[in-house]
Design a protein around this motif. Structure first.
Motif, mmCIF file in Angstrom:
data_model
loop_
_atom_site.group_PDB
_atom_site.id
_atom_site.type_symbol
_atom_site.label_atom_id
_atom_site.label_comp_id
_atom_site.label_asym_id
_atom_site.label_seq_id
_atom_site.Cartn_x
_atom_site.Cartn_y
_atom_site.Cartn_z
ATOM 1 N N ALA A 1 82.584 -86.056 -3.042
ATOM 2 C CA ALA A 1 81.241 -86.616 -2.935
ATOM 3 C C ALA A 1 80.192 -85.523 -2.833
ATOM 4 C CB ALA A 1 81.164 -87.542 -1.729
ATOM 5 N N CYS A 2 80.435 -84.515 -2.018
ATOM 6 C CA CYS A 2 79.464 -83.435 -1.849
ATOM 7 C C CYS A 2 79.250 -82.673 -3.146
ATOM 8 C CB CYS A 2 79.912 -82.485 -0.742
ATOM 9 S SG CYS A 2 79.779 -83.188 0.925
ATOM 10 N N GLY B 1 69.315 -76.300 -3.632
ATOM 11 C CA GLY B 1 68.015 -76.748 -3.158
ATOM 12 C C GLY B 1 68.022 -78.107 -2.483
ATOM 13 N N ASP B 2 69.091 -78.875 -2.641
ATOM 14 C CA ASP B 2 69.182 -80.167 -1.968
ATOM 15 C C ASP B 2 69.438 -79.952 -0.478
ATOM 16 O OD1 ASP B 2 68.826 -81.627 -4.297
ATOM 17 O OD2 ASP B 2 70.975 -81.784 -4.704
ATOM 18 N N SER C 1 78.649 -74.878 -0.330
ATOM 19 C CA SER C 1 79.334 -74.252 -1.471
ATOM 20 C C SER C 1 78.671 -74.563 -2.801
ATOM 21 C CB SER C 1 80.804 -74.678 -1.498
ATOM 22 O OG SER C 1 80.943 -76.028 -1.924
ATOM 23 N N VAL C 2 77.873 -75.638 -2.861
ATOM 24 C CA VAL C 2 77.167 -75.966 -4.104
ATOM 25 C C VAL C 2 75.685 -75.625 -4.016
ATOM 26 C CG1 VAL C 2 78.797 -77.756 -4.795
ATOM 27 C CG2 VAL C 2 76.830 -78.374 -3.359
ATOM 28 N N GLY C 3 75.295 -74.883 -2.981
ATOM 29 C CA GLY C 3 73.930 -74.395 -2.883
ATOM 30 C C GLY C 3 72.986 -75.263 -2.084
ATOM 31 N N ALA C 4 73.496 -76.329 -1.459
ATOM 32 C CA ALA C 4 72.637 -77.178 -0.632
ATOM 33 C C ALA C 4 72.431 -76.534 0.739
ATOM 34 C CB ALA C 4 73.265 -78.557 -0.467
ATOM 35 N N THR D 1 63.449 -84.824 4.999
ATOM 36 C CA THR D 1 62.356 -84.241 4.213
ATOM 37 C C THR D 1 62.455 -84.715 2.768
ATOM 38 O OG1 THR D 1 63.531 -82.264 3.447
ATOM 39 C CG2 THR D 1 62.553 -82.177 5.661
ATOM 40 N N GLU D 2 61.525 -84.255 1.955
ATOM 41 C CA GLU D 2 61.550 -84.630 0.535
ATOM 42 C C GLU D 2 62.749 -84.033 -0.191
ATOM 43 O OE1 GLU D 2 59.347 -80.799 0.955
ATOM 44 O OE2 GLU D 2 59.277 -82.757 1.967
#
Length: 377
Positions: free
Chosen positions: A89-90, A97-98, A116-119, A145-146
């Motif tokens: 799911a992640c 950026g998420d 690991s995916v940059g969130a 947040t947005e």
């Protein structure tokens, strides 16, 4: 030895320790129902292990999971355990950026998957009487947040054992829906709760319910679980699953059998673990400075606060380890609050809980005099 190698060697030693009493991983050590054993034996005799399982899981198992949850209109995607569902799911929902929001403490691995995916990861503290050991919906709303793409809640919470009320689930869903985010509702410990409310009933279009057979059925080593979600979400997830050749046929056969006998077998498991909780709480109450944080726990575990007793959690864990009893230090779950507590699993034979309780005063005294730090994971 590198960190990963040291960690693996630690657990290899535990698994290969004869007679170890497992009271630290929330695993279920109840004697399995004969039908579950027979299902696995039959699968081996029939040599089903030569073939791949259906990619989304056996239809009988998928239907059984949805029926067990009561989420009509949703569909299940069988996985190699709940943690594999969370990984999937992640990786499918998040990107650079998420923002991923969860609580502190929580189940740690989804935070690692998100990073690991940059969130980015944001944690909302819930440990302590000032928070009631639970997530207030208004605090979640303030944190969003947005950039918030996923909100992840473990309910009942691991390690605290607190469970969301119906009103709290409504508030959490409202906040997540207003943000247009996904809600991952990790219900690994749902079956042990006194009362539990599924977010997917209120927010079916963007809630992913994570289901596990490791805890209630005791299949931790077989690795079988599922994501249950709206068909559109499952269609997206099924496009690139990590287990695209299907999860273990042996495990799925055991899970199917378990669902069939759940109503006659699990009540006994639940009664024993709740009796173990009461036994341990009584023992904790007899040691000055110790206290159970959340009681009764809605999970198959208890958090015992030990700071006022003047002992370190890792010292108490190390002392019990010398008696071949495994419990868990709080730092496994949270670096912020981990120096305050230990966690004890309760889906174990009553004799294990009795032994732990009987040893508690002695272990506390020994831990008080222990100066060296133990390497724990």
């Amino acid at each position: 030895m590198r960190g990963f190698e040291a960690r693996n060697a630690h657990f290899d030693r535990l698994v290969n320790t004869p007679g170890l009493r497992w009271l630290g991983q929330n695993t279920n050590h109840a004697k399995p129902h004969p039908a579950v054993i027979e299902a696995m034996e039959r699968s081996i005799r029939d040599e089903e292990f030569h073939i791949y399982a259906p990619p989304a899981g056996f239809e009988e198992l998928r239907a059984g999971i949805v029926e067990d949850l009561g989420l009509k209109g949703q569909v299940a995607l069988v996985s190699d355990g709940a943690v594999a569902s969370l990984y999937h799911a992640c990786h499918a929902l998040l990107g650079p950026g998420d923002e991923f929001i969860t609580t502190d403490p929580t189940w740690n691995w989804p935070m690692a998957f998100a990073r690991s995916v940059g969130a980015t990861v944001k944690q909302i503290p819930i440990y302590g009487e000032e928070y009631g050991y639970r997530l207030a919906p208004e605090r979640l709303r303030e944190a969003i947040t947005e950039k918030t793409k996923v909100v992840y809640i473990v309910d009942p919470n691991n390690p605290l054992g607190s469970a969301c009320t119906a009103e709290e689930i409504e508030g959490i869903v409202s906040a997540v829906r207003d943000a247009g985010a996904y809600l991952i509702h990790d219900c690994t410990y749902r079956h042990f709760a006194y009362e539990h409310h599924l977010a997917a009933n209120l927010y079916p279009e963007k809630t992913l319910t994570v289901y596990s057979f490791s805890k209630w059925l005791g299949l931790a080593g077989l690795r079988v679980g599922a994501i249950v979600a709206h068909p559109d979400i499952v269609e997206r997830l099924a496009a690139a699953p990590p287990n695209n050749l299907g999860s273990s046929i042996l495990s799925q056969r055991a899970a199917i059998a378990g669902l069939k006998i759940k109503s006659e077998w699990f009540p006994g498991v639940l009664a024993e673990q709740r009796a173990n909780q009461a036994l341990i709480k009584d023992a904790v109450g007899g040691v000055p400075g110790l206290a159970v944080a959340v009681y009764p726990s809605n999970g198959n575990f208890l958090v015992v606060e030990c700071g006022p007793a003047g002992i370190r959690p890792d010292a108490l864990v190390a002392e019990y380890a010398e008696r071949k009893i495994m419990i868990r230090q709080g730092s496994y779950h949270t670096p912020t609050f981990g120096d305050r507590f230990i966690k004890i699993s309760t889906t174990v034979p009553s004799a294990w809980a009795e032994e732990l309780a009987e040893l508690l005063p002695e272990m506390v005294e020994r831990a008080r005099g222990r100066n060296e730090s133990a390497q724990l994971f």
